[in-house]
Design an enzyme around this catalytic site. Structure first.
Site, PDB file in Angstrom:
ATOM      1  N   ASP A  31       0.760  -1.263   0.025  1.00 21.27           N
ATOM      2  CA  ASP A  31      -0.071  -0.020  -0.036  1.00 21.27           C
ATOM      3  C   ASP A  31       0.912   1.124   0.042  1.00 21.27           C
ATOM      4  O   ASP A  31       1.814   1.363   0.504  1.00 21.27           O
ATOM      5  CB  ASP A  31      -0.886   0.115   1.349  1.00 21.27           C
ATOM      6  CG  ASP A  31      -2.183   0.704   1.134  1.00 21.27           C
ATOM      7  OD1 ASP A  31      -3.342   0.202   1.282  1.00 21.27           O
ATOM      8  OD2 ASP A  31      -2.174   1.950   0.692  1.00 21.27           O
ATOM      9  N   ASN A  35      -4.534   6.408   0.598  1.00 17.06           N
ATOM     10  CA  ASN A  35      -5.998   6.371   1.059  1.00 17.06           C
ATOM     11  C   ASN A  35      -6.492   5.450   2.113  1.00 17.06           C
ATOM     12  O   ASN A  35      -7.184   4.766   2.145  1.00 17.06           O
ATOM     13  CB  ASN A  35      -7.149   6.172  -0.219  1.00 17.06           C
ATOM     14  CG  ASN A  35      -8.289   6.527   0.060  1.00 17.06           C
ATOM     15  OD1 ASN A  35      -8.747   7.486   1.182  1.00 17.06           O
ATOM     16  ND2 ASN A  35      -9.334   5.838  -0.632  1.00 17.06           N
ATOM     17  N   ASP A  58       4.718   2.695  -4.003  1.00 18.06           N
ATOM     18  CA  ASP A  58       3.788   3.342  -4.778  1.00 18.06           C
ATOM     19  C   ASP A  58       3.741   2.519  -6.389  1.00 18.06           C
ATOM     20  O   ASP A  58       4.757   2.475  -6.844  1.00 18.06           O
ATOM     21  CB  ASP A  58       4.286   4.841  -5.134  1.00 18.06           C
ATOM     22  CG  ASP A  58       3.165   5.467  -5.670  1.00 18.06           C
ATOM     23  OD1 ASP A  58       2.766   6.737  -5.576  1.00 18.06           O
ATOM     24  OD2 ASP A  58       2.564   4.782  -6.713  1.00 18.06           O
ATOM     25  N   SER A 125     -15.846  -3.692 -11.095  1.00 13.48           N
ATOM     26  CA  SER A 125     -16.863  -2.800 -10.506  1.00 13.48           C
ATOM     27  C   SER A 125     -18.324  -3.035 -11.533  1.00 13.48           C
ATOM     28  O   SER A 125     -18.240  -3.028 -12.881  1.00 13.48           O
ATOM     29  CB  SER A 125     -16.660  -1.315 -10.308  1.00 13.48           C
ATOM     30  OG  SER A 125     -17.738  -0.594 -10.246  1.00 13.48           O
ATOM     31  N   TYR A 150     -13.180   6.924 -14.237  1.00  8.32           N
ATOM     32  CA  TYR A 150     -13.104   5.731 -13.252  1.00  8.32           C
ATOM     33  C   TYR A 150     -13.571   4.504 -13.768  1.00  8.32           C
ATOM     34  O   TYR A 150     -12.860   3.479 -13.975  1.00  8.32           O
ATOM     35  CB  TYR A 150     -13.710   6.377 -11.981  1.00  8.32           C
ATOM     36  CG  TYR A 150     -14.005   4.783 -11.117  1.00  8.32           C
ATOM     37  CD1 TYR A 150     -15.394   4.207 -10.928  1.00  8.32           C
ATOM     38  CD2 TYR A 150     -13.086   4.027 -10.377  1.00  8.32           C
ATOM     39  CE1 TYR A 150     -15.567   3.309 -10.212  1.00  8.32           C
ATOM     40  CE2 TYR A 150     -13.345   2.987  -9.794  1.00  8.32           C
ATOM     41  CZ  TYR A 150     -14.536   2.589  -9.670  1.00  8.32           C
ATOM     42  OH  TYR A 150     -14.758   1.246  -9.104  1.00  8.32           O
ATOM     43  N   LYS A 154     -11.719   0.813 -15.166  1.00  2.00           N
ATOM     44  CA  LYS A 154     -12.171  -0.804 -15.051  1.00  2.00           C
ATOM     45  C   LYS A 154     -12.494  -1.389 -16.207  1.00  2.00           C
ATOM     46  O   LYS A 154     -11.960  -2.610 -16.406  1.00  2.00           O
ATOM     47  CB  LYS A 154     -13.369  -0.744 -13.981  1.00  2.00           C
ATOM     48  CG  LYS A 154     -13.207  -0.029 -12.630  1.00  2.00           C
ATOM     49  CD  LYS A 154     -12.139  -0.809 -11.774  1.00  2.00           C
ATOM     50  CE  LYS A 154     -11.885  -0.328 -10.443  1.00  2.00           C
ATOM     51  NZ  LYS A 154     -10.740  -1.099  -9.934  1.00  2.00           N
TER      52      LYS A 154
HETATM   53  C1  WQD Z   1     -25.327   4.960  -3.817  1.00  2.00           C
HETATM   54  C2  WQD Z   1     -26.940   5.725  -4.022  1.00  2.00           C
HETATM   55  C3  WQD Z   1     -26.716   7.832  -4.868  1.00  2.00           C
HETATM   56  C4  WQD Z   1     -24.402   9.675  -1.488  1.00  2.00           C
HETATM   57  C5  WQD Z   1     -20.172   4.269  -6.684  1.00  2.00           C
HETATM   58  C6  WQD Z   1     -19.260   3.814  -7.916  1.00  2.00           C
HETATM   59  C7  WQD Z   1     -19.066   2.189  -7.594  1.00  2.00           C
HETATM   60  C8  WQD Z   1     -18.260   2.072  -6.316  1.00  2.00           C
HETATM   61  C9  WQD Z   1     -19.346   2.480  -5.210  1.00  2.00           C
HETATM   62  C10 WQD Z   1     -15.866   2.171  -6.231  1.00  2.00           C
HETATM   63  C11 WQD Z   1     -26.924   6.380  -5.238  1.00  2.00           C
HETATM   64  C12 WQD Z   1     -27.185   7.847  -3.433  1.00  2.00           C
HETATM   65  C13 WQD Z   1     -25.047   8.459  -2.341  1.00  2.00           C
HETATM   66  C14 WQD Z   1     -25.269  10.596  -0.742  1.00  2.00           C
HETATM   67  C15 WQD Z   1     -27.266   9.916  -2.030  1.00  2.00           C
HETATM   68  N1  WQD Z   1     -17.208   2.636  -6.209  1.00  2.00           N
HETATM   69  N2  WQD Z   1     -26.490   8.876  -2.552  1.00  2.00           N
HETATM   70  N3  WQD Z   1     -26.470  10.852  -1.070  1.00  2.00           N
HETATM   71  O1  WQD Z   1     -22.747   5.578  -7.100  1.00  2.00           O
HETATM   72  O2  WQD Z   1     -23.782   3.243  -6.629  1.00  2.00           O
HETATM   73  O3  WQD Z   1     -21.357   3.675  -6.806  1.00  2.00           O
HETATM   74  O4  WQD Z   1     -19.342   3.920  -5.656  1.00  2.00           O
HETATM   75  O5  WQD Z   1     -15.943   0.777  -6.361  1.00  2.00           O
HETATM   76  O6  WQD Z   1     -18.025   1.673  -8.560  1.00  2.00           O
HETATM   77  O7  WQD Z   1     -19.816   3.878  -9.007  1.00  2.00           O
HETATM   78  O8  WQD Z   1     -22.422   4.334  -4.755  1.00  2.00           O
HETATM   79  O9  WQD Z   1     -22.940   5.140  -2.537  1.00  2.00           O
HETATM   80  O10 WQD Z   1     -22.206   6.820  -4.130  1.00  2.00           O
HETATM   81  O11 WQD Z   1     -24.373   5.828  -4.113  1.00  2.00           O
HETATM   82  O12 WQD Z   1     -28.539  10.005  -2.216  1.00  2.00           O
HETATM   83  O13 WQD Z   1     -24.726  11.451  -0.125  1.00  2.00           O
HETATM   84  O14 WQD Z   1     -26.975   6.517  -2.789  1.00  2.00           O
HETATM   85  O15 WQD Z   1     -27.423   8.719  -5.635  1.00  2.00           O
HETATM   86  O16 WQD Z   1     -28.381   6.159  -5.782  1.00  2.00           O
HETATM   87  P1  WQD Z   1     -22.705   4.425  -6.341  1.00  2.00           P
HETATM   88  P2  WQD Z   1     -22.788   5.543  -3.717  1.00  2.00           P
END
Ligand code: WQD
Length: 337
Positions: A31, A35, A58, A125, A150, A154
């Site tokens: 790592d 993050n 890194d 993902s 992003y 993938k």
């Molecule tokens: C989930 C739902 C938002 C925050 C992303 C990446 C995916 C993975 C996981 C890395 C959605 C809603 C969210 C908030 C909200 N990333 N939401 N208020 O977007 O499905 O996936 O993160 O591996 O690859 O695409 O996850 O948790 O951001 O959102 O209403 O403050 O919650 O709109 O519907 P997401 P998320």
């Protein structure tokens, strides 16, 4: 036989190190702490009684990767988590994502291809599906043009692995995660988002603990039962266990294709309001939230068809949404105590 876990001190990486150690694997956690924090090593040790070997490397530095593989010549498997993963940040800073998510993959594969045989597990993902036509989503659902750098990294990563596995001794498994949430039941390790959490569940727990004022629910005008978007929220420990099973499959080589792809989810979709209701139930706390407009790039619905992982890996997610959220809440309370 040593297994390298890149991003081994990160959220999913650290939980996977624990499950690998539980199954007797000797782990090297790699790592660059961009993050994650070094204290995660102690958390892992408190759970398993074994502190994994740690290398602060890194992977963007090609010579550092080469020297690492010279130092550990008996590595045969790599589980590759190390990557940047914030969708919004990738739009603002695409080159950071192409460098950190693609160059590092190339350098790792260049080393692994020199081995007589190698197992490689790639953290992919469900984002590669975009808004899939049919629910639940199967692995042969079409991969849509990425809506973020992003997501593109993938997709490109998967293509690179297919091309390389064809002509080398590398056997690979691509694991397409749905939405990982929760924390180890011991609350010794969990999610440590830096800054304002982008993801729903850490934002919920930080709001409940008083770190955030109010949760914004991004849109309630989606074509779903309650108008909020649906996702497949899978406990991070279930996800970690799937990586161990996938590694064992690569080692056993029974009926193995060069590259295999599996969706990792629970198979159940939950809306944002359902997640909030579940959290309020398990925490006994009312959550302060408001409905706002949709977030750019969000899809309506995604949840996994998990038949392939169930039947071929013999793996199934076990934790319910309530259990996953309860573990997330326990972790939030622990780190803020
Ligand atoms: C989930 C739902 C938002 C925050 C992303 C990446 C995916 C993975 C996981 C890395 C959605 C809603 C969210 C908030 C909200 N990333 N939401 N208020 O977007 O499905 O996936 O993160 O591996 O690859 O695409 O996850 O948790 O951001 O959102 O209403 O403050 O919650 O709109 O519907 P997401 P998320």
């Amino acid at each position: 036989m040593k297994i390298v876990v890149t991003g081994g001190l990160g959220f999913i990486g650290s939980h996977t190190v624990v499950e690998l150690q539980n199954k007797g694997f000797e782990v090297i956690a790699l790592d660059n702490l961009s993050n994650s924090s070094i204290e995660v090593l102690d958390g892992i040790e408190r759970i398993t009684g074994k502190k994994p070997v740690f290398e602060n490397i890194d992977l963007r530095e090609k010579t550092a990767v080469q020297n690492f593989f010279k130092k550990y010549s008996d590595i045969s498997g790599v589980i590759h988590f190390a990557a940047s993963k914030a969708v919004g940040e990738s739009v603002e800073n695409p080159l950071l994502y192409y460098e950190n998510n693609i160059n590092t993959l190339v350098y790792l594969l260049q080393e692994l291809q020199q081995k007589p045989e190698a197992q490689f597990i790639f953290s992919s993902s469900c984002t590669v599906y975009g808004q899939a036509e049919k629910m639940p989503i199967t692995e042969n659902a079409s991969v849509q043009p990425a809506v973020s750098p992003y997501g593109n990294t993938k997709q490109i990563g998967e293509e690179i692995i297919h091309d390389v596995a064809k002509v080398t001794n590398i056997n690979a498994i691509l694991l397409r995660y749905f939405n990982p949430i929760g924390a180890h039941p011991s609350a010794e390790i969990g999610e440590l988002p830096l800054g304002i959490p982008q993801n729903l569940v850490p934002f919920i727990t930080q709001t409940a603990i008083g770190l955030r004022e109010q949760l914004s629910v991004y849109g309630n005008d989606y074509p779903t039962a309650d108008g909020t978007a649906i996702r497949d929220y899978i406990h991070v420990v279930d996800l970690a266990k799937a990586h161990v099973v996938a590694l064992q499959r690569l080692i056993n080589k029974k009926n193995l294709e060069k590259v295999e792809t599996f969706n990792l989810g629970t198979g159940t979709g939950s809306s944002v309001l359902e997640v909030i209701a579940s959290f309020e139930k398990v925490s006994g706390q009312k959550l302060n939230y408001k409905i706002v407009g949709r977030r750019e790039g969000d899809i309506t619905e995604a949840y996994a068809n998990t038949d392939k992982a169930n039947n071929i890996l013999g793996w199934k997610a076990e934790s319910s949404l309530d259990e996953s959220l309860a573990s997330a809440w326990k972790w939030e309370q622990k780190i803020r105590s």
